[in-house]
Design an enzyme around this catalytic site. Sequence first.
Site, PDB file in Angstrom:
ATOM      1  CD1 TRP A 104     -14.850  74.831 -18.546  1.00 33.69           C
ATOM      2  CD2 TRP A 104     -12.935  75.998 -18.519  1.00 33.69           C
ATOM      3  NE1 TRP A 104     -14.170  74.573 -19.713  1.00 33.69           N
ATOM      4  CE2 TRP A 104     -13.009  75.266 -19.734  1.00 33.69           C
ATOM      5  CE3 TRP A 104     -11.823  76.789 -18.278  1.00 33.69           C
ATOM      6  CZ2 TRP A 104     -11.995  75.314 -20.703  1.00 33.69           C
ATOM      7  CZ3 TRP A 104     -10.810  76.848 -19.236  1.00 33.69           C
ATOM      8  CH2 TRP A 104     -10.910  76.120 -20.428  1.00 33.69           C
ATOM      9  CG  ASP A 178     -16.835  81.261 -16.686  1.00 35.34           C
ATOM     10  OD1 ASP A 178     -17.400  81.619 -17.734  1.00 35.34           O
ATOM     11  OD2 ASP A 178     -15.858  80.475 -16.660  1.00 35.34           O
ATOM     12  CE  LYS A 202     -17.026  78.254 -24.259  1.00 29.54           C
ATOM     13  NZ  LYS A 202     -16.400  77.058 -24.744  1.00 29.54           N
TER      14      LYS A 202
HETATM   15  N1  PMP Z   1     -14.926  79.186 -18.762  1.00 32.82           N
HETATM   16  C1  PMP Z   1     -15.739  78.316 -19.389  1.00 32.82           C
HETATM   17  C2  PMP Z   1     -17.020  77.905 -18.728  1.00 32.82           C
HETATM   18  C3  PMP Z   1     -15.359  77.792 -20.628  1.00 32.82           C
HETATM   19  O1  PMP Z   1     -16.151  76.919 -21.259  1.00 32.82           O
HETATM   20  C4  PMP Z   1     -14.135  78.200 -21.221  1.00 32.82           C
HETATM   21  C5  PMP Z   1     -13.675  77.707 -22.572  1.00 32.82           C
HETATM   22  N2  PMP Z   1     -14.177  76.549 -23.036  1.00 32.82           N
HETATM   23  C6  PMP Z   1     -13.323  79.090 -20.519  1.00 32.82           C
HETATM   24  C7  PMP Z   1     -13.766  79.571 -19.300  1.00 32.82           C
HETATM   25  C8  PMP Z   1     -12.017  79.557 -21.089  1.00 32.82           C
HETATM   26  O2  PMP Z   1     -12.294  80.388 -22.179  1.00 32.82           O
HETATM   27  P1  PMP Z   1     -11.186  80.943 -23.167  1.00 32.82           P
HETATM   28  O3  PMP Z   1     -10.559  79.757 -23.829  1.00 32.82           O
HETATM   29  O4  PMP Z   1     -11.992  81.786 -24.104  1.00 32.82           O
HETATM   30  O5  PMP Z   1     -10.223  81.743 -22.387  1.00 32.82           O
END
Ligand code: PMP
Length: 369
Positions: A104, A178, A202
């Site tokens: 991520w 994040d 989550k």
């Molecule tokens: N950052 C993290 C740490 C994530 O776990 C996720 C999604 N699993 C995202 C960003 C992306 O999130 P989204 O799909 O809501 O855009």
Amino acid sequence: MTFNFSAGPAMLPPEVIEQIRADLPEWHWRGVGQGASVMELSHRGRAFEELIAEAEADLRALLAIPANYRVLFMQGGAWGQFAAVPLNLLREDEVAAYAVTGGWSESAAKEAARFGRIEIVARGEAPGYTTIPPRSAWAAFPERLAYVALCSNETVHGNEIHDLAAFARDLPAPLVVDASSHFLSRPMPVAECGLIYAGAQKNVGPAGVTIVIVREDLLGRSGRVIPSVLDYAVMAKANSLFNTPPTFAIYAVALTLQWIKRQGGLAAMEARAIERSQALYAAIDRSRLFRAPVAPAFRSRMNVVFETGDPARDAAFVRFAEARGLSGLKGHRSRGGLRASIYNAMPMAGVEALIAAIEAFEAGEAQHG
Ligand code: PMP
């Protein structure tokens, strides 16, 4: 009894689902029927305005958010924030520093690079990202630094920064975090950070709303022209009601925040997360078939990554667990293996059922050679 170990959207507390069910035909706000479902009501009505204000107040209390921070309820997911952060904070003549410690933060850095200059100042070891480089091992920060970005819990690779304050200390620029996949599972040093964001799906509610906590002096920092819905200054000025917000998702977040408060707040969430994750990692470490690759000091309390080392056996375990009512255990498609996401709403009974499945599968494999 079935248990859902999905990484997100993930399970919500049963009490929250029950409340939503009761409110579905007619929303009751502070005991007063509103004549329609929350989905059918204006975001400019008094009840919804009170609801979003209460959700913000609850979040402020839970995380001890200082008065000079704004709380925003935005859309576009954490991916939206991968773009919104550089658009709002990074001036044309500046550089943003990124730590890449998993899938991520890698995506965040790549997306930011589309909107400005970035530099990777720390990199975990791909493909496993089983450790997180400490601040002392990071490269020097570039000149004209706008901010430093990291991901405090890597959902796919299952690592977590357990001492965020140590990463935030003595930085020459604001820290952007994040926190999507461990938000509200533990207290956070908000005052040490410039900005924290988290998708709700989550630990905090359904998909569709993203929470942003941003220090006031960062609003409008870049001076760039950016889409209004991604503009922190616009959203802050309108108290997140600039345009139509995801009302149902915010309502469910508000219920989840109340649930967290009733459970004893973030201290209780953290104690339970420690109990769940320690029991599960201990069972995996005891096993001779499964292993947890992340080094103990960096193991996530929320996303427990494990594997047998053999994709066919991993797949067999997923089927075995599913037959016992345990779903969502397949690892992320980019990584493979297995992953149990054990967020705030996962009861200890779910973890115990998973441990029993791990032990039964291993015993069966031993028997069949
Ligand atoms: N950052 C993290 C740490 C994530 O776990 C996720 C999604 N699993 C995202 C960003 C992306 O999130 P989204 O799909 O809501 O855009």
